[in-house]
Design an enzyme around this catalytic site. Structure first.
Site, PDB file in Angstrom:
ATOM      1  N   HIS A  53       0.840  -1.189   0.000  1.00  0.00           N
ATOM      2  CA  HIS A  53       0.000   0.000   0.000  1.00  0.00           C
ATOM      3  C   HIS A  53       0.882   1.247   0.000  1.00  0.00           C
ATOM      4  O   HIS A  53       2.076   1.175   0.308  1.00  0.00           O
ATOM      5  CB  HIS A  53      -0.856   0.070   1.276  1.00  0.00           C
ATOM      6  CG  HIS A  53      -1.672  -1.145   1.560  1.00  0.00           C
ATOM      7  ND1 HIS A  53      -3.033  -1.177   1.391  1.00  0.00           N
ATOM      8  CD2 HIS A  53      -1.326  -2.361   2.045  1.00  0.00           C
ATOM      9  CE1 HIS A  53      -3.501  -2.361   1.751  1.00  0.00           C
ATOM     10  NE2 HIS A  53      -2.480  -3.102   2.153  1.00  0.00           N
ATOM     11  N   THR A  55       0.596   5.234   1.811  1.00  0.00           N
ATOM     12  CA  THR A  55      -0.200   5.893   2.843  1.00  0.00           C
ATOM     13  C   THR A  55      -1.016   7.064   2.323  1.00  0.00           C
ATOM     14  O   THR A  55      -2.087   7.361   2.847  1.00  0.00           O
ATOM     15  CB  THR A  55       0.711   6.395   3.963  1.00  0.00           C
ATOM     16  OG1 THR A  55       1.659   7.331   3.415  1.00  0.00           O
ATOM     17  CG2 THR A  55       1.457   5.242   4.614  1.00  0.00           C
ATOM     18  N   GLU A 120       2.461  -0.935   4.482  1.00  0.00           N
ATOM     19  CA  GLU A 120       2.217   0.449   4.061  1.00  0.00           C
ATOM     20  C   GLU A 120       3.547   1.137   3.778  1.00  0.00           C
ATOM     21  O   GLU A 120       4.510   0.990   4.537  1.00  0.00           O
ATOM     22  CB  GLU A 120       1.481   1.227   5.153  1.00  0.00           C
ATOM     23  CG  GLU A 120       0.022   0.851   5.324  1.00  0.00           C
ATOM     24  CD  GLU A 120      -0.896   1.565   4.339  1.00  0.00           C
ATOM     25  OE1 GLU A 120      -0.388   2.359   3.521  1.00  0.00           O
ATOM     26  OE2 GLU A 120      -2.122   1.320   4.417  1.00  0.00           O
ATOM     27  N   HIS A 158      -2.366  -3.029  -3.486  1.00  0.00           N
ATOM     28  CA  HIS A 158      -3.741  -2.842  -3.037  1.00  0.00           C
ATOM     29  C   HIS A 158      -4.663  -2.596  -4.232  1.00  0.00           C
ATOM     30  O   HIS A 158      -5.793  -3.091  -4.279  1.00  0.00           O
ATOM     31  CB  HIS A 158      -3.796  -1.657  -2.067  1.00  0.00           C
ATOM     32  CG  HIS A 158      -5.033  -1.617  -1.233  1.00  0.00           C
ATOM     33  ND1 HIS A 158      -5.354  -0.526  -0.445  1.00  0.00           N
ATOM     34  CD2 HIS A 158      -6.038  -2.505  -1.054  1.00  0.00           C
ATOM     35  CE1 HIS A 158      -6.490  -0.762   0.186  1.00  0.00           C
ATOM     36  NE2 HIS A 158      -6.934  -1.955  -0.167  1.00  0.00           N
ATOM     37  N   ASP A 168      -3.443   2.151  -5.356  1.00  0.00           N
ATOM     38  CA  ASP A 168      -2.105   2.194  -4.765  1.00  0.00           C
ATOM     39  C   ASP A 168      -1.471   0.806  -4.764  1.00  0.00           C
ATOM     40  O   ASP A 168      -2.194  -0.194  -4.733  1.00  0.00           O
ATOM     41  CB  ASP A 168      -2.166   2.768  -3.341  1.00  0.00           C
ATOM     42  CG  ASP A 168      -2.970   1.905  -2.375  1.00  0.00           C
ATOM     43  OD1 ASP A 168      -4.146   1.621  -2.667  1.00  0.00           O
ATOM     44  OD2 ASP A 168      -2.427   1.518  -1.329  1.00  0.00           O
TER      45      ASP A 168
END
Length: 255
Positions: A53, A55, A120, A158, A168
């Site tokens: 991912h 952020t 992330e 993701h 993302d």
């Protein structure tokens, strides 16, 4: 010399095994409808894939706060966060379920939160990913895939698992760099032409994409493999998909 244990010793050992098993499983994990007769023949459920991912926040500190509290859609978390400076944070134990994927699908998996490790990356969505960050990510991927025996091609974004609602990591993410280090599925340099009758949709589904929203799936595929977000097929897509399909067919079976 070794001695055969007595019946009394064996009974004591069996009782100790049961007590140890009881102590190692939290009461919340036991079904109150059943008589708890634990078996030591078990282990923790492990992850099957890794989801990356970004952020889309201004800093790692801001992302940490959100991941430890909630965002506008409710509580969210990930197993790891990697700062722009390469600093690695862990927020959820690898054996536990983090809330990072949401409504998502990949291949035959519909509960991605239960089946994956979420990572992330501190990135606002418009900037390049830093060298320090990618270096840390590669070390972490080596560690996780080794410990959980996750196939090294099952590193996805993701946006790949939730095409209609997520994009993302961005088109700036260096998927090819990961592939050069042995992570993720990536087309080989020399692409053979796709055979007559080749079905790109079947290949896209084989890779893992959810085709319920086909334009979104094509857009996610292009973001990952071609560095754009066009939702229509492009010249060269069939050759690329045929190569990825062949790599999966030739790969060892997923454990």
């Amino acid at each position: 010399m070794l001695r055969t244990p007595s019946t009394k010793c064996l009974l004591l050992l069996a009782m100790l095994s049961v007590l140890t098993a009881c102590a190692s499983v939290p009461p919340a994990a036991r079904n109150p409808l059943a008589d708890w007769q634990p078996s030591p023949n078990r282990n923790e459920r492990g992850a099957q894939l890794i989801v990356l991912h970004q952020t889309e926040m201004e800093s790692a500190a801001a992302a940490l706060l959100t991941l430890q509290t909630r965002n506008s859609g409710g509580p969210v978390s990930s197993h790891y966060l990697i700062g722009d400076d390469g600093h690695l944070y862990q927020l959820v134990a690898d054996s536990e379920r983090a809330w990072h994927a949401g409504a998502a699908r990949w291949g035959g998996i519909s509960d991605l939160n239960s089946a994956s490790i979420g990572i992330e990356l501190d990135n606002d969505g418009a900037e390049p990913f830093s060298e320090a960050q990618i270096a840390t990510l590669l070390v972490l991927l080596e560690d996780i895939t080794h410990r959980f025996d996750i196939p090294r091609h099952l590193i996805i974004g993701h946006g790949d698992v939730a095409p209609p609602r997520k994009n993302d990591p961005s088109v700036r993410f260096p998927w090819q760099r990961l592939a050069e280090a042995g992570f993720g599925l990536w087309p080989r340099e020399s692409l053979a032409p796709a055979p007559a009758g080749f079905d790109p949709w079947a290949a896209l589904r084989l890779i893992g994409y959810d085709l319920r929203d086909r334009p979104a799936a094509v857009r996610a595929f292009h973001r990952h493999y071609r560095g754009n977000e066009d939702d229509q097929w492009q010249a060269g897509d069939e050759e690329l998909l045929y190569d990825l399909q062949q790599q999966l067919i030739e790969a060892p079976p997923v454990p």
